[in-house]
Design a protein around this motif. Structure first.
Motif, mmCIF file in Angstrom:
data_model
loop_
_atom_site.group_PDB
_atom_site.id
_atom_site.type_symbol
_atom_site.label_atom_id
_atom_site.label_comp_id
_atom_site.label_asym_id
_atom_site.label_seq_id
_atom_site.Cartn_x
_atom_site.Cartn_y
_atom_site.Cartn_z
ATOM 1 N N GLN A 39 0.837 -1.198 0.000
ATOM 2 C CA GLN A 39 0.000 0.000 0.000
ATOM 3 C C GLN A 39 0.869 1.243 0.000
ATOM 4 O O GLN A 39 1.864 1.312 0.715
ATOM 5 C CB GLN A 39 -0.914 0.003 1.230
ATOM 6 C CG GLN A 39 -1.976 1.072 1.217
ATOM 7 C CD GLN A 39 -2.989 0.877 2.331
ATOM 8 O OE1 GLN A 39 -2.721 0.250 3.358
ATOM 9 N NE2 GLN A 39 -4.193 1.388 2.137
ATOM 10 N N LYS A 43 -3.759 5.233 -1.692
ATOM 11 C CA LYS A 43 -4.197 4.142 -2.561
ATOM 12 C C LYS A 43 -4.671 2.959 -1.732
ATOM 13 O O LYS A 43 -4.313 2.809 -0.561
ATOM 14 C CB LYS A 43 -3.058 3.706 -3.483
ATOM 15 C CG LYS A 43 -2.665 4.750 -4.508
ATOM 16 C CD LYS A 43 -1.708 4.170 -5.528
ATOM 17 C CE LYS A 43 -1.383 5.179 -6.618
ATOM 18 N NZ LYS A 43 -0.463 4.606 -7.640
ATOM 19 N N GLU A 44 -5.479 2.122 -2.370
ATOM 20 C CA GLU A 44 -5.949 0.925 -1.690
ATOM 21 C C GLU A 44 -4.823 -0.107 -1.608
ATOM 22 O O GLU A 44 -3.894 -0.106 -2.409
ATOM 23 C CB GLU A 44 -7.134 0.324 -2.455
ATOM 24 C CG GLU A 44 -8.382 1.185 -2.410
ATOM 25 C CD GLU A 44 -9.574 0.480 -3.009
ATOM 26 O OE1 GLU A 44 -10.684 1.064 -2.966
ATOM 27 O OE2 GLU A 44 -9.416 -0.646 -3.510
ATOM 28 N N GLU A 46 -3.043 -3.343 -2.312
ATOM 29 C CA GLU A 46 -3.106 -4.181 -3.498
ATOM 30 C C GLU A 46 -2.383 -5.504 -3.302
ATOM 31 O O GLU A 46 -1.360 -5.586 -2.596
ATOM 32 C CB GLU A 46 -2.513 -3.451 -4.714
ATOM 33 C CG GLU A 46 -1.035 -3.196 -4.659
ATOM 34 C CD GLU A 46 -0.455 -2.739 -5.996
ATOM 35 O OE1 GLU A 46 -1.151 -2.790 -7.020
ATOM 36 O OE2 GLU A 46 0.724 -2.337 -5.995
ATOM 37 N N ALA A 60 0.634 -10.777 -8.747
ATOM 38 C CA ALA A 60 0.159 -9.642 -9.524
ATOM 39 C C ALA A 60 0.990 -9.554 -10.803
ATOM 40 O O ALA A 60 2.179 -9.897 -10.800
ATOM 41 C CB ALA A 60 0.313 -8.354 -8.716
ATOM 42 N N TYR A 104 -7.998 -10.491 -3.022
ATOM 43 C CA TYR A 104 -8.679 -9.338 -2.461
ATOM 44 C C TYR A 104 -8.394 -9.237 -0.971
ATOM 45 O O TYR A 104 -8.512 -10.216 -0.232
ATOM 46 C CB TYR A 104 -10.178 -9.437 -2.724
ATOM 47 C CG TYR A 104 -10.485 -9.546 -4.188
ATOM 48 C CD1 TYR A 104 -10.786 -10.769 -4.767
ATOM 49 C CD2 TYR A 104 -10.443 -8.422 -5.008
ATOM 50 C CE1 TYR A 104 -11.044 -10.875 -6.123
ATOM 51 C CE2 TYR A 104 -10.702 -8.514 -6.363
ATOM 52 C CZ TYR A 104 -10.994 -9.746 -6.915
ATOM 53 O OH TYR A 104 -11.250 -9.844 -8.249
#
Length: 121
Positions: A39, A43-44, A46, A60, A104
């Protein structure tokens, strides 16, 4: 009481490597999926990488081929080997525990306090 403690963060030049570690306690470690998230301010959080109880892995797209996640059930630890680091990898990195391998953050139940990774250009 579940506790996750990350370590290994720091300052590194672009192209360098770091290895993050996360030590877990208070859970039956081997049955859980583990994830690394990151993070940056504003921002969220990730997804970066995850590993299931059976050692299936997911990454990712931004880190595929550069980062490797692994787990050591004997020592209740999960690792993130980060190679070819880029300035855009700069973030606070968190480890997390969940019931299954997901991408998530809200799928994970327990979180560490985070470790800062800074990559200079």
């Amino acid at each position: 009481q579940v506790q996750l403690v990350e370590s290994g963060g720091g300052l590194v030049q672009a192209g360098g490597s770091l290895r993050l570690s996360c030590a877990a306690s208070g859970i039956t470690f081997r049955v859980y999926a583990l994830g690394w998230f990151r993070q940056t301010p504003g921002k969220e959080r990730e997804f970066v990488a995850g590993i299931s109880w059976s050692r299936s892995t997911a990454y990712a797209d931004s880190v595929k081929g550069r980062f490797t996640i692994s787990r050591d059930n004997a020592n209740n630890a999960v690792y993130l080997q980060m190679n070819s680091l880029k300035p855009e990898d700069t973030a606070v990195y968190y480890c997390a525990v969940g019931s299954t391998l997901r991408k998530y953050a809200d799928e994970y139940s327990y979180w560490g306090q985070g470790t800062q990774v800074t990559v200079s250009s």
